[in-house]
Design an enzyme around this catalytic site. Structure first.
Site, PDB file in Angstrom:
ATOM      1  N   ARG A  39       0.836  -1.219   0.000  1.00 36.97           N
ATOM      2  CA  ARG A  39       0.000   0.000   0.000  1.00 36.97           C
ATOM      3  C   ARG A  39       0.869   1.267   0.000  1.00 36.97           C
ATOM      4  NH1 ARG A  39      -2.940  -3.675  -0.977  1.00 36.97           N
ATOM      5  NH2 ARG A  39      -5.014  -4.081  -0.131  1.00 36.97           N
TER       6      ARG A  39
ATOM      7  N   GLU B  16      -5.440   3.439   5.785  1.00 37.78           N
ATOM      8  CA  GLU B  16      -5.034   3.281   4.387  1.00 37.78           C
ATOM      9  C   GLU B  16      -5.626   4.434   3.573  1.00 37.78           C
ATOM     10  OE1 GLU B  16      -5.837  -0.541   2.184  1.00 37.78           O
ATOM     11  OE2 GLU B  16      -6.850   0.842   0.825  1.00 37.78           O
TER      12      GLU B  16
ATOM     13  N   SER C  45     -10.900  -1.115   2.667  1.00 40.07           N
ATOM     14  CA  SER C  45     -10.244  -1.239   3.977  1.00 40.07           C
ATOM     15  C   SER C  45      -9.893   0.156   4.477  1.00 40.07           C
ATOM     16  CB  SER C  45      -8.930  -2.025   3.856  1.00 40.07           C
ATOM     17  OG  SER C  45      -9.167  -3.315   3.370  1.00 40.07           O
TER      18      SER C  45
HETATM   19  P1  FAD Z   1      -8.949   8.307  -5.593  1.00 41.19           P
HETATM   20  O1  FAD Z   1      -9.624   7.904  -4.339  1.00 41.19           O
HETATM   21  O2  FAD Z   1      -9.661   9.223  -6.493  1.00 41.19           O
HETATM   22  O3  FAD Z   1      -7.521   8.915  -5.237  1.00 41.19           O
HETATM   23  C1  FAD Z   1      -6.675   8.241  -4.339  1.00 41.19           C
HETATM   24  C2  FAD Z   1      -5.394   9.053  -4.157  1.00 41.19           C
HETATM   25  O4  FAD Z   1      -4.704   9.150  -5.394  1.00 41.19           O
HETATM   26  C3  FAD Z   1      -5.666  10.500  -3.738  1.00 41.19           C
HETATM   27  O5  FAD Z   1      -4.585  10.899  -2.925  1.00 41.19           O
HETATM   28  C4  FAD Z   1      -5.617  11.264  -5.057  1.00 41.19           C
HETATM   29  O6  FAD Z   1      -5.258  12.623  -4.881  1.00 41.19           O
HETATM   30  C5  FAD Z   1      -4.554  10.518  -5.820  1.00 41.19           C
HETATM   31  N1  FAD Z   1      -4.759  10.507  -7.279  1.00 41.19           N
HETATM   32  C6  FAD Z   1      -5.831  10.006  -7.942  1.00 41.19           C
HETATM   33  N2  FAD Z   1      -5.617  10.079  -9.282  1.00 41.19           N
HETATM   34  C7  FAD Z   1      -4.417  10.647  -9.461  1.00 41.19           C
HETATM   35  C8  FAD Z   1      -3.641  10.993 -10.606  1.00 41.19           C
HETATM   36  N3  FAD Z   1      -4.069  10.759 -11.847  1.00 41.19           N
HETATM   37  N4  FAD Z   1      -2.438  11.573 -10.421  1.00 41.19           N
HETATM   38  C9  FAD Z   1      -1.978  11.798  -9.175  1.00 41.19           C
HETATM   39  N5  FAD Z   1      -2.657  11.493  -8.053  1.00 41.19           N
HETATM   40  C10 FAD Z   1      -3.862  10.935  -8.191  1.00 41.19           C
HETATM   41  N6  FAD Z   1      -7.523  -1.065  -2.766  1.00 41.19           N
HETATM   42  C11 FAD Z   1      -6.690  -2.123  -2.867  1.00 41.19           C
HETATM   43  O7  FAD Z   1      -5.463  -1.958  -2.982  1.00 41.19           O
HETATM   44  N7  FAD Z   1      -7.181  -3.400  -2.869  1.00 41.19           N
HETATM   45  C12 FAD Z   1      -8.494  -3.679  -2.749  1.00 41.19           C
HETATM   46  O8  FAD Z   1      -8.886  -4.846  -2.738  1.00 41.19           O
HETATM   47  C13 FAD Z   1      -9.392  -2.580  -2.638  1.00 41.19           C
HETATM   48  N8  FAD Z   1     -10.727  -2.790  -2.516  1.00 41.19           N
HETATM   49  C14 FAD Z   1     -11.562  -1.728  -2.395  1.00 41.19           C
HETATM   50  C15 FAD Z   1     -12.946  -1.970  -2.274  1.00 41.19           C
HETATM   51  C16 FAD Z   1     -13.835  -0.920  -2.162  1.00 41.19           C
HETATM   52  C17 FAD Z   1     -15.309  -1.198  -2.055  1.00 41.19           C
HETATM   53  C18 FAD Z   1     -13.351   0.419  -2.174  1.00 41.19           C
HETATM   54  C19 FAD Z   1     -14.319   1.568  -2.083  1.00 41.19           C
HETATM   55  C20 FAD Z   1     -11.991   0.675  -2.280  1.00 41.19           C
HETATM   56  C21 FAD Z   1     -11.081  -0.397  -2.380  1.00 41.19           C
HETATM   57  N9  FAD Z   1      -9.701  -0.192  -2.501  1.00 41.19           N
HETATM   58  C22 FAD Z   1      -8.857  -1.256  -2.647  1.00 41.19           C
HETATM   59  C23 FAD Z   1      -9.141   1.184  -2.485  1.00 41.19           C
HETATM   60  C24 FAD Z   1      -9.240   1.894  -3.859  1.00 41.19           C
HETATM   61  O9  FAD Z   1     -10.108   1.209  -4.724  1.00 41.19           O
HETATM   62  C25 FAD Z   1      -7.870   2.006  -4.517  1.00 41.19           C
HETATM   63  O10 FAD Z   1      -6.977   2.710  -3.694  1.00 41.19           O
HETATM   64  C26 FAD Z   1      -7.958   2.712  -5.871  1.00 41.19           C
HETATM   65  O11 FAD Z   1      -6.735   2.609  -6.564  1.00 41.19           O
HETATM   66  C27 FAD Z   1      -8.336   4.188  -5.726  1.00 41.19           C
HETATM   67  O12 FAD Z   1      -8.652   4.667  -7.027  1.00 41.19           O
HETATM   68  P2  FAD Z   1      -9.437   6.023  -7.222  1.00 41.19           P
HETATM   69  O13 FAD Z   1      -9.377   6.360  -8.668  1.00 41.19           O
HETATM   70  O14 FAD Z   1     -10.787   5.956  -6.641  1.00 41.19           O
HETATM   71  O15 FAD Z   1      -8.504   7.007  -6.400  1.00 41.19           O
HETATM   72  N1  EPU Z   2     -11.323 -11.321   9.375  1.00 45.75           N
HETATM   73  C1  EPU Z   2     -11.802 -11.210  10.654  1.00 45.75           C
HETATM   74  N2  EPU Z   2     -12.869 -10.381  10.848  1.00 45.75           N
HETATM   75  C2  EPU Z   2     -13.447  -9.690   9.837  1.00 45.75           C
HETATM   76  C3  EPU Z   2     -12.936  -9.829   8.523  1.00 45.75           C
HETATM   77  C4  EPU Z   2     -11.852 -10.655   8.326  1.00 45.75           C
HETATM   78  O1  EPU Z   2     -11.300 -11.820  11.597  1.00 45.75           O
HETATM   79  O2  EPU Z   2     -14.390  -8.943  10.094  1.00 45.75           O
HETATM   80  C5  EPU Z   2     -10.176 -12.201   9.148  1.00 45.75           C
HETATM   81  C6  EPU Z   2     -10.476 -13.241   8.065  1.00 45.75           C
HETATM   82  O3  EPU Z   2     -11.019 -14.381   8.654  1.00 45.75           O
HETATM   83  C7  EPU Z   2      -9.156 -13.469   7.421  1.00 45.75           C
HETATM   84  C8  EPU Z   2      -8.381 -12.176   7.660  1.00 45.75           C
HETATM   85  O4  EPU Z   2      -9.108 -11.431   8.619  1.00 45.75           O
HETATM   86  O5  EPU Z   2      -8.481 -14.509   8.089  1.00 45.75           O
HETATM   87  C9  EPU Z   2      -8.133 -11.381   6.401  1.00 45.75           C
HETATM   88  O6  EPU Z   2      -9.399 -10.955   5.883  1.00 45.75           O
HETATM   89  P1  EPU Z   2      -9.594 -10.687   4.320  1.00 45.75           P
HETATM   90  O7  EPU Z   2      -9.140 -11.859   3.556  1.00 45.75           O
HETATM   91  O8  EPU Z   2     -10.978 -10.202   4.110  1.00 45.75           O
HETATM   92  O9  EPU Z   2      -8.543  -9.562   3.953  1.00 45.75           O
HETATM   93  P2  EPU Z   2      -8.096  -8.234   4.689  1.00 45.75           P
HETATM   94  O10 EPU Z   2      -6.726  -8.430   5.229  1.00 45.75           O
HETATM   95  O11 EPU Z   2      -9.134  -7.766   5.645  1.00 45.75           O
HETATM   96  C10 EPU Z   2      -6.914  -7.302   2.577  1.00 45.75           C
HETATM   97  C11 EPU Z   2      -6.840  -5.994   1.849  1.00 45.75           C
HETATM   98  C12 EPU Z   2      -8.031  -5.842   0.927  1.00 45.75           C
HETATM   99  C13 EPU Z   2      -7.997  -6.963  -0.090  1.00 45.75           C
HETATM  100  C14 EPU Z   2      -8.075  -8.297   0.670  1.00 45.75           C
HETATM  101  C15 EPU Z   2      -7.929  -9.493  -0.243  1.00 45.75           C
HETATM  102  C16 EPU Z   2      -5.634  -4.447   3.251  1.00 45.75           C
HETATM  103  C17 EPU Z   2      -5.691  -3.287   4.171  1.00 45.75           C
HETATM  104  N3  EPU Z   2      -6.803  -4.900   2.809  1.00 45.75           N
HETATM  105  O12 EPU Z   2      -8.040  -7.238   3.425  1.00 45.75           O
HETATM  106  O13 EPU Z   2      -7.904  -4.606   0.229  1.00 45.75           O
HETATM  107  O14 EPU Z   2      -9.079  -6.883  -0.985  1.00 45.75           O
HETATM  108  O15 EPU Z   2      -6.996  -8.370   1.642  1.00 45.75           O
HETATM  109  O16 EPU Z   2      -6.621  -9.654  -0.639  1.00 45.75           O
HETATM  110  O17 EPU Z   2      -4.538  -4.922   2.954  1.00 45.75           O
HETATM  111  C18 EPU Z   2      -8.416  -2.300   0.383  1.00 45.75           C
HETATM  112  O18 EPU Z   2      -7.188  -2.107   0.395  1.00 45.75           O
HETATM  113  O19 EPU Z   2      -9.244  -1.360   0.399  1.00 45.75           O
HETATM  114  C19 EPU Z   2      -8.913  -3.673   0.357  1.00 45.75           C
HETATM  115  C20 EPU Z   2     -10.200  -3.979   0.378  1.00 45.75           C
END
Ligand code: FAD
Ligand code: EPU
Length: 346
Positions: free
Chosen positions: A163, A329, A233
């Site tokens: 991240r 995050e 997250s």
């Molecule tokens: P924004 O929220 O619009 O911007 C994020 C940051 O980047 C801000 O600081 C912004 O100023 C900057 N920025 C945006 N565009 C540019 C640009 N073109 N140039 C310079 N700076 C810029 N993340 C994960 O890593 N793994 C996941 O599994 C994951 N799951 C998610 C699930 C949900 C439901 C949600 C809501 C979010 C999740 N995220 C996850 C976080 C998010 O999706 C990512 O961080 C994504 O890359 C953000 O994209 P965005 O376009 O919405 O960025």
């Molecule tokens: N768990 C709990 N309680 C809960 C949820 C999960 O105990 O309420 C336990 C699960 O049982 C599992 C562990 O936590 O053993 C990990 O959970 P999960 O697999 O859902 O992943 P996470 O660590 O919570 C991370 C990323 C996610 C990404 C998933 C899948 C971060 C901060 N988050 O979540 O990214 O999608 O793994 O790889 O690293 C994001 O960054 O926004 C995001 C959604």
């Protein structure tokens, strides 16, 4: 397109209703520089780049100009062993994943359904289900908003970490990511290390099957921001040394964790929050999601203060119980721009 004194509610997935002085939707690289020059960035008007606002928390009205990046376009080329993609920063990430798979290109399937734009993906080195952006990223193109100069950073120069990247540090302000280059290996190897993917057979599984499995897992636990405001997250998973982990896991053996290759241990922040019995805990309109404790939700009319107060309580409860101090995050945005999120909730 240009809006004056515009609500940012449609532009952040938490659904926080704050305003910006100006919002401009940018469709090509040159207009980044023209807009920034015309609007006196060099006279220090705060500027914020946004993709889809899925990783931000607005704390108050933004006293500056927001650029919404909608630079489109995908170019494919190939070598004997790889596919090379040059993708406009304003393309939607999940659409890119689908487009590649429909064209028969594998490698992005584990990163399905992550909201946001392609240009935002390198900033926190998006990751999910055993794969991170850094494994497929070849380069990142940026433009400096103060003088319009361009730079191509090779993946190795982006300092990708969990991240994390150079874009959160050295290149924090006054630049925009305009395109990202990807390299996808033709000889595909499925990544099935994540718990629920392990049941797929590595010998027979297809990229499309991995894609569908990932989408199914995600839909079962992460709320769709279209219906329930959230930013994925809220906190990062904390990384601790193995002696710290050993002490903690001796006392609390149910905390989920995984080992890194260097011996460090990644603790599950969701597990820590869960063990503080905070699932469903609510402050004003903000709550801890009842299926994924790491996701904070806007139940309808949350203010950013509700979310900040909730995050502060979570951090304190987890810290007091486990002596592990969670870091957000999500990127916090004040009236003037990005600010230190830990300071806000400490
Ligand atoms: P924004 O929220 O619009 O911007 C994020 C940051 O980047 C801000 O600081 C912004 O100023 C900057 N920025 C945006 N565009 C540019 C640009 N073109 N140039 C310079 N700076 C810029 N993340 C994960 O890593 N793994 C996941 O599994 C994951 N799951 C998610 C699930 C949900 C439901 C949600 C809501 C979010 C999740 N995220 C996850 C976080 C998010 O999706 C990512 O961080 C994504 O890359 C953000 O994209 P965005 O376009 O919405 O960025
Ligand atoms: N768990 C709990 N309680 C809960 C949820 C999960 O105990 O309420 C336990 C699960 O049982 C599992 C562990 O936590 O053993 C990990 O959970 P999960 O697999 O859902 O992943 P996470 O660590 O919570 C991370 C990323 C996610 C990404 C998933 C899948 C971060 C901060 N988050 O979540 O990214 O999608 O793994 O790889 O690293 C994001 O960054 O926004 C995001 C959604």
């Amino acid at each position: 397109m240009f809006f004056q004194r515009a609500s940012l509610k449609p532009w952040n997935t938490f659904g926080i209703d704050v305003y910006a002085n100006h919002v401009t939707i940018v469709h090509n690289v040159s207009s980044f520089f023209c807009n920034s020059r015309d609007n006196n960035i060099r006279q220090n008007e705060p500027v914020l780049l946004l993709g889809e606002g899925s990783n931000v928390l607005f704390l108050q009205d933004f006293q500056g100009k927001v650029f919404i990046n909608r630079i489109k376009g995908i170019r494919f080329t190939e070598t004997t062993h790889t596919w090379l993609l040059h993708v406009g920063a304003g393309e939607n990430w999940h659409q890119l994943v689908k487009t590649t798979l429909y064209k028969g290109l594998a490698g992005l399937e584990n990163l399905a359904l992550i909201p946001g734009c392609v240009g935002s993906a390198p900033i926190q080195n998006i990751g999910a289900y055993g794969v991170e952006l850094k494994q497929v990223c070849e380069y990142v193109d940026i433009i400096f908003l103060n003088d319009g100069s361009h730079q191509r950073l090779k993946a190795t120069e982006c300092c990708f970490g969990y991240r994390d990247s150079v874009f959160k540090h050295r290149y924090k302000n006054h630049y925009a990511i305009t395109a990202v280059g990807f390299k996808l290996i033709k000889q595909w190897q499925p990544v099935l290390s994540y718990g629920a993917l392990k049941m797929l057979n590595p010998k027979t599984v297809t990229p499309m099957q991995v894609f569908h499995a990932v989408c199914k897992i995600r839909r079962s636990k992460i709320p769709n921001p279209k219906y329930l405001g959230n930013a994925g997250s809220f906190f990062k998973n904390p990384l601790v040394t193995s002696p710290t982990a050993f002490d903690l896991l001796t006392l609390y053996p149910k905390i989920p964790y995984h080992l890194r290759s260097n011996g460090d241990v990644v603790l599950s922040a969701a597990g820590l929050i869960d063990q503080c019995e905070l699932k469903g805990y609510r402050i004003g309109g903000a709550a801890v999601h009842d299926q994924q404790a790491l996701v904070l939700i806007n139940t309808g009319a949350a203010s950013s203060q509700d979310i900040v107060n909730l995050a502060r309580i979570i951090r304190r409860r987890v810290g007091e119980k486990f002596n592990i101090w969670l870091e957000p995050e999500v990127c916090f945005i004040s009236a003037q721009g990005k600010i230190d999120s830990v300071e806000v909730i400490a």
